[in-house]
Design a protein around this motif. Sequence first.
Motif, short mmCIF file in Angstrom:
data_model
loop_
_atom_site.label_atom_id
_atom_site.label_comp_id
_atom_site.label_asym_id
_atom_site.label_seq_id
_atom_site.Cartn_x
_atom_site.Cartn_y
_atom_site.Cartn_z
N ASP A 109 22.24 35.53 19.80
CA ASP A 109 22.34 36.65 18.86
C ASP A 109 22.43 37.96 19.63
N ASP A 110 22.57 39.06 18.90
CA ASP A 110 22.77 40.35 19.55
C ASP A 110 21.62 40.71 20.49
N ALA A 111 20.42 40.24 20.17
CA ALA A 111 19.26 40.57 21.00
C ALA A 111 19.11 39.65 22.20
N GLY A 112 20.00 38.64 22.32
CA GLY A 112 19.95 37.75 23.47
C GLY A 112 19.11 36.50 23.27
N LYS A 113 18.71 36.22 22.02
CA LYS A 113 17.94 35.00 21.76
C LYS A 113 18.87 33.81 21.67
N VAL A 114 18.50 32.72 22.32
CA VAL A 114 19.33 31.51 22.37
C VAL A 114 18.88 30.54 21.28
N GLY A 115 19.87 30.01 20.54
CA GLY A 115 19.57 29.09 19.44
C GLY A 115 20.11 27.70 19.68
N PRO A 116 19.66 26.72 18.90
CA PRO A 116 20.05 25.31 19.09
C PRO A 116 21.47 25.04 18.62
N ILE A 117 22.00 23.92 19.08
CA ILE A 117 23.37 23.50 18.75
C ILE A 117 23.37 22.01 18.41
N GLY A 118 24.52 21.50 17.98
CA GLY A 118 24.65 20.08 17.71
C GLY A 118 25.33 19.35 18.85
N GLY A 119 25.15 18.03 18.88
CA GLY A 119 25.84 17.20 19.86
C GLY A 119 25.38 17.37 21.29
N ILE A 120 24.10 17.68 21.50
CA ILE A 120 23.61 17.97 22.86
C ILE A 120 23.83 16.79 23.79
N GLU A 121 23.63 15.55 23.31
CA GLU A 121 23.78 14.39 24.19
C GLU A 121 25.20 14.28 24.73
N MET A 122 26.19 14.53 23.87
CA MET A 122 27.58 14.44 24.30
C MET A 122 27.95 15.57 25.26
N LYS A 123 27.34 16.72 25.07
CA LYS A 123 27.61 17.86 25.97
C LYS A 123 27.04 17.60 27.36
N LEU A 124 25.90 16.94 27.42
CA LEU A 124 25.33 16.58 28.73
C LEU A 124 26.26 15.62 29.47
N VAL A 125 26.76 14.63 28.75
CA VAL A 125 27.67 13.65 29.37
C VAL A 125 28.92 14.34 29.88
N GLY A 126 29.51 15.20 29.04
CA GLY A 126 30.73 15.90 29.44
C GLY A 126 30.51 16.81 30.63
N ALA A 127 29.36 17.49 30.66
CA ALA A 127 29.05 18.40 31.78
C ALA A 127 28.89 17.63 33.08
N ARG A 128 28.18 16.52 33.02
CA ARG A 128 27.94 15.76 34.26
C ARG A 128 29.24 15.15 34.78
N LYS A 129 30.09 14.66 33.87
CA LYS A 129 31.38 14.10 34.28
C LYS A 129 32.24 15.16 34.95
N ALA A 130 32.10 16.42 34.51
CA ALA A 130 32.89 17.51 35.09
C ALA A 130 32.35 17.96 36.44
N GLY A 131 31.12 17.54 36.77
CA GLY A 131 30.55 17.88 38.07
C GLY A 131 29.34 18.78 38.03
N ALA A 132 28.83 19.10 36.85
CA ALA A 132 27.67 20.00 36.75
C ALA A 132 26.42 19.37 37.36
N ARG A 133 25.62 20.20 38.01
CA ARG A 133 24.33 19.76 38.56
C ARG A 133 23.16 20.34 37.77
N TYR A 134 23.40 21.45 37.08
CA TYR A 134 22.36 22.11 36.29
C TYR A 134 22.90 22.32 34.87
N PHE A 135 21.98 22.23 33.88
CA PHE A 135 22.42 22.41 32.50
C PHE A 135 21.42 23.30 31.77
N LEU A 136 21.91 24.47 31.33
CA LEU A 136 21.09 25.41 30.57
C LEU A 136 20.97 24.89 29.14
#
Length: 362
Positions: free
Chosen positions: A286-313
């Motif tokens: 949001d405008d104040a910089g607060k981070v909110g939840p999203i959907g499909g987190i498990e699939m995003k982890l898989v996609g990030a690791r396949k792309a080469g990510a070592r860290y995931f925010l």
Amino acid sequence: MPRRTATMLASTLVLIALLCAGVFFPVPYAEMSPGPTVNTLGEADGEPVLQVSGHKTYPTSGNLNMTTVRVTGADYRMNLVEAVYGWLAHDSVVVPHDTLYPNGKTEEQSTQENAEEFSQSQESAKVAALGQLGIPVASRVVVSSVQKDSPAEGTLHAGDVIKAVDGAPVRQPQDVAKYVTKHKPKEPVVFTIVPAKDAAAAEKAGREPTTTQQVTITTRTSDEGDRAIVGIQAGTDHTFPFTVDIKLADVGGPSAGLMFSLGIVDKLTPGDLTGGRFVAGTGTIDDAGKVGPIGGIEMKLVGARKAGARYFLTPADNCAAAASDTPEGLTLIKVNTIKDAMASLEKVREGATTGFPTCSAG
């Protein structure tokens, strides 16, 4: 024919019949799988994802990748075989169809909604990033949309700046509803506005609009029958001190907000946020910089690791689900705000693999 042979033949025929039935038998499910992951510091379709003009920028290295999820279309109906395969696969998730398309929502409606959320996400990402850097951003309350056949139709228009309601200053979008609902249905309410065209002309000339208009609208009863409304959606419009464009097609939804914000900060500050390392992540902002939840987190982890990510925010509210099935070699970093993410990226630059706010499955 020997009994054993006959039994095997019958079993085979039954199995074939079941498989055929599974292929043709639709089930009320949809599938989610890892989508593309894009480096916000890099390029997409041959042009930079983040483009800044009117302010000094600095070279960047490494990755700050946003992540996405692919979903089956609203009109696509999985068959039983596909559903079973999806349940057994590690890199996809089968969910009830109504989870992705509630209340009979069409694919076109979903796409439009995602596009609007993506646009708002970009605005908030810019505001949050500049706020992190102490760069002020002017804001004003505007009419975001006008409901068809509502009392406001033809009187208020998208982009009109709302200065006051019944003489009371409007400072936040929620003020509009607060003042309107003080009325009973069929009572008049007075809006003080700057018409959209006048506001746009003033912004182009680099000045504040000096003239306002008063318009009176008679309220009606809401569809729920519990309050007075005029039929508008109020929102916030920002005036930035320089131009930040986000160029990324075929992506929707609000979940890239955090990664866009971090990419903007990286481009506007000397040095590298990542120290050249591969960081991916997700989260609304949001405008104040607060981070909110999203959907499909498990699939995003898989996609990030396949792309080469070592860290995931990882948004704090998604941590439990993320920690329950984290791909090997991927370090989860829990974030509540853009400030949290910046602090953790400092450790990433130093090459740390521990010491971050962590996600737990419990």
